[in-house]
Design a protein around this motif. Structure first.
Motif, PDB file in Angstrom:
ATOM      1  N   ALA A  26       0.711  -1.172   0.019  1.00  0.00           N
ATOM      2  CA  ALA A  26      -0.104  -0.074   0.006  1.00  0.00           C
ATOM      3  C   ALA A  26       0.826   1.339   0.073  1.00  0.00           C
ATOM      4  O   ALA A  26       0.425   2.309  -0.632  1.00  0.00           O
ATOM      5  N   ALA A  34      -5.995   0.044   3.276  1.00  0.00           N
ATOM      6  CA  ALA A  34      -6.160   1.099   2.104  1.00  0.00           C
ATOM      7  C   ALA A  34      -6.518   2.896   2.880  1.00  0.00           C
ATOM      8  O   ALA A  34      -5.871   3.356   2.498  1.00  0.00           O
ATOM      9  N   LYS A  94       0.747   4.188  -2.824  1.00  0.00           N
ATOM     10  CA  LYS A  94       0.468   5.638  -2.223  1.00  0.00           C
ATOM     11  C   LYS A  94       1.713   6.791  -2.617  1.00  0.00           C
ATOM     12  O   LYS A  94       1.363   7.792  -3.002  1.00  0.00           O
ATOM     13  N   PHE A 130      -5.277  -1.790  -4.245  1.00  0.00           N
ATOM     14  CA  PHE A 130      -4.841  -0.730  -3.449  1.00  0.00           C
ATOM     15  C   PHE A 130      -4.762   0.680  -4.243  1.00  0.00           C
ATOM     16  O   PHE A 130      -5.410   1.647  -3.798  1.00  0.00           O
TER      17      PHE A 130
END
Length: 346
Positions: free
Chosen positions: A219, A323, A223, A278
């Protein structure tokens, strides 16, 4: 009785409550289990919530047990936190033989001590932590029941369609970390045979929650728009609350010779598929690198599932929680699992 959880976790207090909340089976076990429980190496990523779960289960079961946590407590806040929960603490270094001999006699031992990261270049310390201390502990607690954490890393890479390594499969550890963990197992196995000490050896991979674990690793890369390497294309994960419950319940599965138990989730996750999910959940573009290999480090959890039932929390639930947590920029431990490592060098 299935536990219920919020759709998302607002803060670490809610998360800690969730991963330490005992299942009904753990509560019932505490009614049956004789004696107190000591957690050696309690201050790591799993020990605090596991000891808290044991304390909560005893309270719900209406039984009184000493729950004792042992650690160097390099983070004093962990010691204070455990004591605020009604858990006794003992500070000291398990490398010190005199310290181990000074520990109280307890019927039930959960062994959590060990080291992984930083092995490369510091191999002697790794062997001391992972293989020497177990020899001291198994002698000190020869008359106790012991659950000792090991790792699925002692297995070789297997075909991704195999269903994962079974407890009966040969251990073929790659790298000094995994070799030292097999050394840990051998010391506990020797003590179990020599002294008829009932022991469960827990081959765990990988416990996850919102602040660390394989899912957090993936994740964070999504991101931060970093490439997700899918060469190690598949993995097993299990919600830490379920792992804690299974490990505690393993006290009633201890045997001599020592019993090996794989603890992990039901399914094999695809790193690529999880990364894509994700991306969708966090509204981020996903960059994937590498080609999925046809082998991975995988464990088969059918034995523990047969004995204890399925984990209560699904991987899909944990992915959604993770998430939300990562997208919101909430605190993480900053300790990557390096699950993608294939040469055993950590």
């Amino acid at each position: 009785m299935k536990k219920t959880y919020p759709e998302v976790f607002k803060n670490e207090e809610e998360l800690e409550e969730a991963i330490s909340r005992p299942t009904l089976s753990v509560v019932n076990m505490m009614k049956e289990l004789k004696g107190d429980i000591i957690f050696l190496g309690v201050s790591g990523k799993m020990g605090i919530s596991m000891a808290h779960m044991a304390k909560r289960a005893c309270d719900l079961a209406g039984v009184t047990k000493r729950i004792i946590g042992v650690s160097r407590f390099s983070q004093a806040a962990n010691k204070d936190y455990l004591e605020s929960l009604g858990i006794e603490t003992i500070a000291g270094d398990l490398v010190n033989q005199d310290f181990i001999k000074s520990l109280p006699d307890v019927d039930n031992v959960i062994y959590l001590a060990g080291t992984k990261f930083g092995t490369q270049g510091n191999e002697p310390y790794t062997w001391i932590m992972n293989s020497f201390i177990p020899g001291l502990v198994v002698e000190q607690y020869k008359k106790s029941r012991i659950v000792a954490l090991s790792t699925g890393c002692v297995y070789p890479l297997v075909d991704v369609n195999s269903g994962g390594s079974l407890e009966s499969d040969q251990a073929l550890p790659v790298g000094e970390y995994a070799q030292s963990c097999l050394g840990r197992e051998r010391l506990f196995q020797y003590g179990s045979i020599e002294n008829k000490t009932p022991i469960s050896l827990i081959r765990l991979n990988y416990a996850v929650e919102m602040r660390y674990g394989v899912l957090v690793d993936i994740a964070l890369k999504v991101k931060n728009n970093k490439p997700v390497d899918v060469t190690m294309g598949y993995a097993n994960v299990i919600w830490q609350g379920d792992a804690n419950a299974f490990i505690l319940r393993s006290l009633l599965m201890c045997e001599s010779p020592a019993k090996i138990l794989n603890i992990t989730g039901l399914e094999t996750i695809s790193v690529k598929d999880v990364a894509i999910e994700f991306g969708q959940l966090m509204g981020e573009e996903v960059v994937v690198t590498g080609e999925e290999d046809d082998v991975a480090l995988l464990s088969n959890s059918s034995l523990i599932i047969k004995e204890m039932g399925s984990p209560e929390v699904s991987t899909d639930e944990v992915i959604k929680w993770t998430a939300d947590w990562v997208k919101a920029g909430k605190s993480v431990h900053g300790k990557p699992t390096h699950f993608e490592v294939k040469d055993g060098k950590y």
